[in-house]
Design a protein around this motif. Structure first.
Motif, PDB file in Angstrom:
ATOM      1  N   GLY A 102      13.537 -12.172  -3.450  1.00 41.67           N
ATOM      2  CA  GLY A 102      14.143 -11.509  -2.312  1.00 41.67           C
ATOM      3  C   GLY A 102      13.205 -10.541  -1.632  1.00 41.67           C
ATOM      4  N   LYS A 103      13.800  -9.725  -0.768  1.00 35.40           N
ATOM      5  CA  LYS A 103      13.043  -8.759   0.015  1.00 35.40           C
ATOM      6  C   LYS A 103      13.535  -7.359  -0.326  1.00 35.40           C
ATOM      7  CE  LYS A 103      13.554  -7.886   4.571  1.00 35.40           C
ATOM      8  NZ  LYS A 103      13.645  -8.189   6.018  1.00 35.40           N
ATOM      9  N   VAL A 104      12.586  -6.452  -0.502  1.00 38.00           N
ATOM     10  CA  VAL A 104      12.937  -5.072  -0.856  1.00 38.00           C
ATOM     11  C   VAL A 104      13.496  -4.346   0.368  1.00 38.00           C
ATOM     12  CG1 VAL A 104      12.048  -2.868  -1.704  1.00 38.00           C
ATOM     13  CG2 VAL A 104      11.177  -5.018  -2.661  1.00 38.00           C
ATOM     14  N   ILE A 105      14.709  -3.842   0.227  1.00 38.54           N
ATOM     15  CA  ILE A 105      15.371  -3.116   1.321  1.00 38.54           C
ATOM     16  C   ILE A 105      15.122  -1.618   1.188  1.00 38.54           C
ATOM     17  CG2 ILE A 105      17.616  -2.596   2.371  1.00 38.54           C
ATOM     18  CD1 ILE A 105      16.616  -5.502   2.776  1.00 38.54           C
ATOM     19  N   SER A 106      15.170  -1.135  -0.026  1.00 36.17           N
ATOM     20  CA  SER A 106      14.836   0.267  -0.273  1.00 36.17           C
ATOM     21  C   SER A 106      14.333   0.388  -1.699  1.00 36.17           C
ATOM     22  CB  SER A 106      16.045   1.176  -0.045  1.00 36.17           C
ATOM     23  OG  SER A 106      16.994   0.985  -1.065  1.00 36.17           O
ATOM     24  N   VAL A 107      13.499   1.372  -1.929  1.00 38.55           N
ATOM     25  CA  VAL A 107      12.962   1.553  -3.274  1.00 38.55           C
ATOM     26  C   VAL A 107      12.670   3.036  -3.495  1.00 38.55           C
ATOM     27  CG1 VAL A 107      10.591   1.026  -2.510  1.00 38.55           C
ATOM     28  CG2 VAL A 107      11.191   0.825  -4.942  1.00 38.55           C
ATOM     29  N   ASN A 108      13.006   3.511  -4.667  1.00 37.93           N
ATOM     30  CA  ASN A 108      12.707   4.885  -5.037  1.00 37.93           C
ATOM     31  C   ASN A 108      12.127   4.888  -6.448  1.00 37.93           C
ATOM     32  OD1 ASN A 108      12.692   7.580  -5.785  1.00 37.93           O
ATOM     33  ND2 ASN A 108      14.540   8.057  -4.590  1.00 37.93           N
TER      34      ASN A 108
ATOM     35  N   ASP B  25       8.290   3.324 -13.680  1.00 41.15           N
ATOM     36  CA  ASP B  25       6.944   2.741 -13.704  1.00 41.15           C
ATOM     37  C   ASP B  25       6.902   1.348 -13.095  1.00 41.15           C
ATOM     38  OD1 ASP B  25       5.776   4.908 -14.793  1.00 41.15           O
ATOM     39  OD2 ASP B  25       5.465   4.071 -16.799  1.00 41.15           O
ATOM     40  N   LEU B  26       7.984   0.617 -13.281  1.00 37.04           N
ATOM     41  CA  LEU B  26       8.056  -0.765 -12.819  1.00 37.04           C
ATOM     42  C   LEU B  26       7.973  -0.844 -11.289  1.00 37.04           C
ATOM     43  CD1 LEU B  26       8.440  -3.235 -14.687  1.00 37.04           C
ATOM     44  CD2 LEU B  26      10.866  -3.165 -14.157  1.00 37.04           C
ATOM     45  N   LEU B  27       8.416   0.213 -10.631  1.00 34.37           N
ATOM     46  CA  LEU B  27       8.547   0.178  -9.171  1.00 34.37           C
ATOM     47  C   LEU B  27       7.320   0.725  -8.442  1.00 34.37           C
ATOM     48  CD1 LEU B  27      12.293   1.258  -8.888  1.00 34.37           C
ATOM     49  CD2 LEU B  27      11.329  -1.041  -8.950  1.00 34.37           C
ATOM     50  N   LYS B  28       6.347   1.206  -9.200  1.00 34.39           N
ATOM     51  CA  LYS B  28       5.124   1.694  -8.559  1.00 34.39           C
ATOM     52  C   LYS B  28       4.424   0.529  -7.875  1.00 34.39           C
ATOM     53  CE  LYS B  28       4.418   5.710 -11.474  1.00 34.39           C
ATOM     54  NZ  LYS B  28       3.870   6.176 -12.765  1.00 34.39           N
ATOM     55  N   GLY B  29       4.017   0.745  -6.631  1.00 37.08           N
ATOM     56  CA  GLY B  29       3.325  -0.306  -5.887  1.00 37.08           C
ATOM     57  C   GLY B  29       4.268  -1.259  -5.181  1.00 37.08           C
TER      58      GLY B  29
ATOM     59  N   SER C 175      11.600  -6.922 -14.734  1.00 34.79           N
ATOM     60  CA  SER C 175      10.237  -7.231 -14.294  1.00 34.79           C
ATOM     61  C   SER C 175      10.301  -7.561 -12.812  1.00 34.79           C
ATOM     62  CB  SER C 175       9.636  -8.367 -15.115  1.00 34.79           C
ATOM     63  OG  SER C 175       9.889  -9.613 -14.502  1.00 34.79           O
ATOM     64  N   ILE C 176       9.227  -7.219 -12.119  1.00 37.32           N
ATOM     65  CA  ILE C 176       9.195  -7.479 -10.666  1.00 37.32           C
ATOM     66  C   ILE C 176       7.750  -7.604 -10.228  1.00 37.32           C
ATOM     67  CG2 ILE C 176       9.272  -4.978 -10.160  1.00 37.32           C
ATOM     68  CD1 ILE C 176      10.976  -5.716  -7.659  1.00 37.32           C
ATOM     69  N   HIS C 177       7.496  -8.571  -9.363  1.00 37.82           N
ATOM     70  CA  HIS C 177       6.157  -8.645  -8.787  1.00 37.82           C
ATOM     71  C   HIS C 177       6.227  -9.194  -7.372  1.00 37.82           C
ATOM     72  CE1 HIS C 177       6.489 -12.737 -10.582  1.00 37.82           C
ATOM     73  NE2 HIS C 177       5.877 -13.082  -9.475  1.00 37.82           N
ATOM     74  N   LYS C 178       5.241  -8.800  -6.581  1.00 36.36           N
ATOM     75  CA  LYS C 178       5.185  -9.257  -5.185  1.00 36.36           C
ATOM     76  C   LYS C 178       4.800 -10.715  -5.149  1.00 36.36           C
ATOM     77  CE  LYS C 178       3.237  -4.921  -3.795  1.00 36.36           C
ATOM     78  NZ  LYS C 178       2.270  -4.228  -2.926  1.00 36.36           N
ATOM     79  N   GLU C 179       5.362 -11.434  -4.191  1.00 37.49           N
ATOM     80  CA  GLU C 179       5.021 -12.849  -4.058  1.00 37.49           C
ATOM     81  C   GLU C 179       3.870 -13.020  -3.096  1.00 37.49           C
ATOM     82  OE1 GLU C 179       8.960 -14.760  -3.237  1.00 37.49           O
ATOM     83  OE2 GLU C 179       8.476 -15.591  -5.204  1.00 37.49           O
TER      84      GLU C 179
ATOM     85  N   ASP D 237       8.543  -5.700   1.008  1.00 39.67           N
ATOM     86  CA  ASP D 237       7.832  -6.621   0.114  1.00 39.67           C
ATOM     87  C   ASP D 237       8.731  -7.798  -0.265  1.00 39.67           C
ATOM     88  OD1 ASP D 237       5.554  -5.097   0.060  1.00 39.67           O
ATOM     89  OD2 ASP D 237       5.920  -4.238  -1.934  1.00 39.67           O
ATOM     90  N   LYS D 238       8.124  -8.981  -0.311  1.00 42.29           N
ATOM     91  CA  LYS D 238       8.824 -10.142  -0.874  1.00 42.29           C
ATOM     92  C   LYS D 238       8.537 -10.123  -2.370  1.00 42.29           C
ATOM     93  CE  LYS D 238      10.161 -12.616   2.885  1.00 42.29           C
ATOM     94  NZ  LYS D 238       9.198 -13.290   3.759  1.00 42.29           N
ATOM     95  N   VAL D 239       9.585 -10.193  -3.166  1.00 41.22           N
ATOM     96  CA  VAL D 239       9.395 -10.047  -4.610  1.00 41.22           C
ATOM     97  C   VAL D 239      10.124 -11.131  -5.394  1.00 41.22           C
ATOM     98  CG1 VAL D 239       9.012  -7.543  -4.572  1.00 41.22           C
ATOM     99  CG2 VAL D 239      11.356  -8.433  -4.726  1.00 41.22           C
ATOM    100  N   ALA D 240       9.584 -11.397  -6.568  1.00 39.89           N
ATOM    101  CA  ALA D 240      10.288 -12.196  -7.574  1.00 39.89           C
ATOM    102  C   ALA D 240      10.600 -11.223  -8.706  1.00 39.89           C
ATOM    103  CB  ALA D 240       9.404 -13.329  -8.074  1.00 39.89           C
TER     104      ALA D 240
END
Ligand SMILES: [Cu+2]
Length: 120
Positions: A54-60, A90-94, A116-120, A99-102
């Motif tokens: 998906g796509k990140v809408i908001s992140v803190n 820590d997982l959300l740093k960067g 777990s999360i990473h950018k596609e 961002d498109k993420v898996a």
């Protein structure tokens, strides 16, 4: 202790009455109630996992919160939607908005954590 005995004996009474009248209704009703209670227990006790994109809408990253507009998540039977998750900060740093993420999630009910999360 006494309460347990009372419940046990009243259950026995219901069962014997049902057997006496050969009425299946009370037994069926009791079984349905028990199944329902067990479903509820299983749902809250066993965490489920799923993977999505998906796509990140908001992140803190400071509070460990992320909102993702995600596609269907088959393992959980979810349609695509936008929803919030918790995550270890820590997982959300960067990870940034847009961002498109898996990602992988784990949880129960409406409370899921991104594991777990990473950018596609
Ligand atoms: Cu969702």
């Amino acid at each position: 202790m006494k309460k347990t005995l009372m419940i046990a004996s009243s259950l026995a009474l219901v069962a014997s009455l049902a057997a006496c009248k050969k009425a299946e209704q009370p037994v069926a009703a009791m079984a349905a109630t028990t199944d329902h209670a067990m479903d509820k227990m299983a749902a809250s006790a066993a965490p489920k996992t799923g993977t999505g994109e998906g796509k990140v809408i908001s992140v803190n990253a400071a509070t460990g919160a992320i909102s993702i507009q995600h596609g269907p998540i088959k393992q959980l039977g979810w349609p695509g939607m936008t929803m919030g998750f918790t995550a270890k900060p820590d997982l959300l740093k960067g990870i940034a908005v847009g961002d498109k993420v898996a990602f992988e999630i784990k949880g129960t009910g409406e409370n899921y954590e991104v594991t777990s999360i990473h950018k596609e």
